[in-house]
Every structure is written in structure tokens, then in C-alpha cells.
Design an enzyme around this catalytic site. Structure first.
Site, PDB file in Angstrom:
ATOM      1  CE1 TYR A 154     -44.922  62.686  56.517  1.00 58.79           C
ATOM      2  CE2 TYR A 154     -44.321  64.054  54.638  1.00 58.79           C
ATOM      3  CZ  TYR A 154     -45.132  63.794  55.728  1.00 58.79           C
ATOM      4  OH  TYR A 154     -46.162  64.653  56.020  1.00 58.79           O
ATOM      5  CE  LYS A 158     -48.074  61.733  55.374  1.00 56.80           C
ATOM      6  NZ  LYS A 158     -49.261  61.468  56.228  1.00 56.80           N
TER       7      LYS A 158
END
Length: 293
Positions: A154, A158
Site C-alpha cells: 500500500y 501511495k
């Protein structure tokens, strides 16, 4: 009505933060395309927008499937003839420590967050260039900016979105395409089981979405990273320290170690306007006239 008659696509808007984004944008006059992987969820939020007096279309499409995204864009252009705002909000979590993380889950998270945003942005980019107007928002995260245990996949996706934003903002500037990042902290399906019930009460998605308005209106900034949660807003920046000149030679590595505190000194650090500015600073430090750009 800062967004009167603007056409806005919000991905992953069938619930949680995306739903709140859609409702907020509609409340300021935008015509909303509610995108979600789940058709029923997309239609439900679109109906909710219409019940409040807004205009909305629910569209089921996976952001990772180019053909589905293209079909969504064609439908929007047939209905409205333009696309002014794209909020890349769709995302998933597959949290585990890196040691235990399956590479398939790493790829999946990067595919949805990063490539999903790339595919949707690419689909609207030429439209925005031709109409000389566009507002794009990437959804980044403090996990990418600063790291969080168990979120290597993640976090990587991001932070990649920040780099995408930086370059697209430069390339889109002369077409009045402004590109920003929103780093939200909100209680959604993605935070269930992660935070305490008391904390979740303070992190309503509706306390994040006002920050989105600042990033998509006509007077929006560009290349901003806006952190938002619990009604608090702050800006993050990718900065460069003044650094130190060491040069080359056999002892250069030791000199870097010796100068580490000076290299790390954040006094007079700044956020470069272009990556090229790092090169200019390095050449100037070495006694060369930096190239002009």
C-alpha cells in the site's frame, strides 16, 4: 456553488470516503459520475445524490480494466460532453508484514491504487487538454509518505502516486490541468478492525471531503499534498536539504559519513519546483555553471 455544472468522476464511490466525496461535490453543483466495482453500490449512491437535488450517474467499472474505463468515459462524454474533475479514490488493502506478504497481493494493491489511477487519468487526459481545463486528485496516504508497519504494498503504491502527481502537474500546467494529492485519514471499510471504536468516531469521512473542494475548484492549487482527517488539514512536502559538497576520490565514502549531520541539516531546506533542480544544485556545488531551464 463553486462547482456549478462541472462534471466530476469519483472512483470507488460506492461507499466510505468516495461516497462522501460524491455527495460533497454534488452539493457544490457538480454533476457526478459515481464509479464503483459494485453496480448496486454505485447506483445507490447516485440515487442518494439525486434525492438531495443533485445530478448523478452510477457506473460499474473496474479501474484496472482499460476497456471498462474507456466505456465509462464514453458514457460520460455522450451525456455531458466534457469531464472537469477526476478523483482517483478507488483502493483496497492487503495488509501483512513484508516477510509474510504474498507477491500476488503486492501486485494487486499496486495495480488497483497506482495503475487504476493511471488508467483513469490517461482516459481523461486528452479530453482535459483539448478543453484546456482539468482538476485531478490522486489519493495518497501517510503510509506512503511516512511508512506504516504491514503496509509495504500500500505504501509503495501511495508514494508512487505522489511522483505521478508531481510530473502530471508539470505537463498539464499550460492546459490549466491542476493535479494534487489528498492523504485522508477516515473511518471506512478499509479501516475496520484497524482502529478503536473511539478513534473511528472522530474520523468521519465527511471531515475529509472539505479538503477535496480546495483541490478541485477553479482556483485550486497544483502539486499540493493535502493531509486531512478529523477536521484537521495540513500540507506535506517532498524537500531537499542544502547538503554538502564532498567530491570524489578514494576517501569520498568516508567523507560522506563524516559530513552526514551537515547533509541532513534541514535548515533552509526547500521543495524543488522540478527534479532538475537537484542536478543544478549539485553542479553549482561542484563549481560548474548549472544549465538553465
Amino acid at each position: 456553488m463553486k462547482l456549478q455544472d462541472r462534471v466530476a468522476i469519483v472512483t470507488g464511490a460506492g461507499g466510505g470516503l468516495g461516497r462522501q466525496h460524491a455527495l460533497m461535490l454534488a452539493g457544490h453543483g457538480a454533476k457526478i459520475i459515481v464509479n464503483d466495482l459494485n453496480k448496486d453500490d454505485a447506483q445507490r449512491v447516485a440515487e442518494e445524490v439525486r434525492a438531495k437535488g443533485g445530478e448523478a450517474i452510477g457506473v460499474a467499472a473496474s479501474v484496472t480494466e482499460e476497456e471498462q474505463v474507456a466505456a465509462m468515459i464514453d458514457r460520460v462524454m455522450t451525456a455531458y460532453g466534457r469531464i472537469d474533475i477526476l478523483v482517483n479514490n478507488a483502493g483496497i488493502l492487503r495488509d501483512k508484514s513484508f516477510a509474510k506478504m504474498d507477491l500476488a497481493d503486492f501486485r494487486l494493491v499496486v495495480d488497483v491504487h497506482l495503475m487504476g489511477a493511471v488508467i483513469c487519468t490517461k482516459a481523461v487526459w486528452e479530453i482535459m487538454r483539448q478543453q484546456a481545463y482539468g482538476r485531478l486528485v490522486m489519493t495518497t496516504s501517510s503510509s506512503g509518505l511516512y511508512g506504516n508497519f504491514g503496509q509495504a504494498n500500500y505504501a509503495a503504491a501511495k508514494m508512487a502516486l505522489v511522483g505521478l502527481m508531481q510530473t502530471l502537474a508539470i505537463e498539464g500546467e499550460k492546459y490549466d490541468i491542476r493535479v494534487n494529492c489528498l492523504a485522508p485519514t477516515a473511518a471506512t471499510q478499509m479501516t475496520d478492525g484497524v482502529l478503536s471504536p473511539e478513534a473511528l468516531e472522530k474520523l468521519s469521512p465527511e471531515l475529509v471531503s472539505p479538503g477535496l473542494l480546495a483541490l478541485v475548484n477553479e482556483a485550486a492549487p497544483t502539486r499540493a499534498i493535502l493531509c486531512a482527517g478529523a477536521g484537521h488539514f495540513a500540507r506535506a512536502n517532498v524537500t531537499l536539504t542544502k547538503g554538502a559538497y564532498v567530491g570524489g576520490g578514494a576517501e569520498a565514502g568516508e567523507q560522506v559519513i563524516a559530513a552526514w549531520n551537515k547533509i541532513s541539516d534541514r535548515t533552509d531546506e526547500f521543495a524543488p519546483a522540478y527534479g532538475f533542480e537537484q542536478l543544478k544544485r549539485e553542479l553549482a556545488s561542484a563549481g560548474f555553471e548549472p544549465p538553465k531551464k
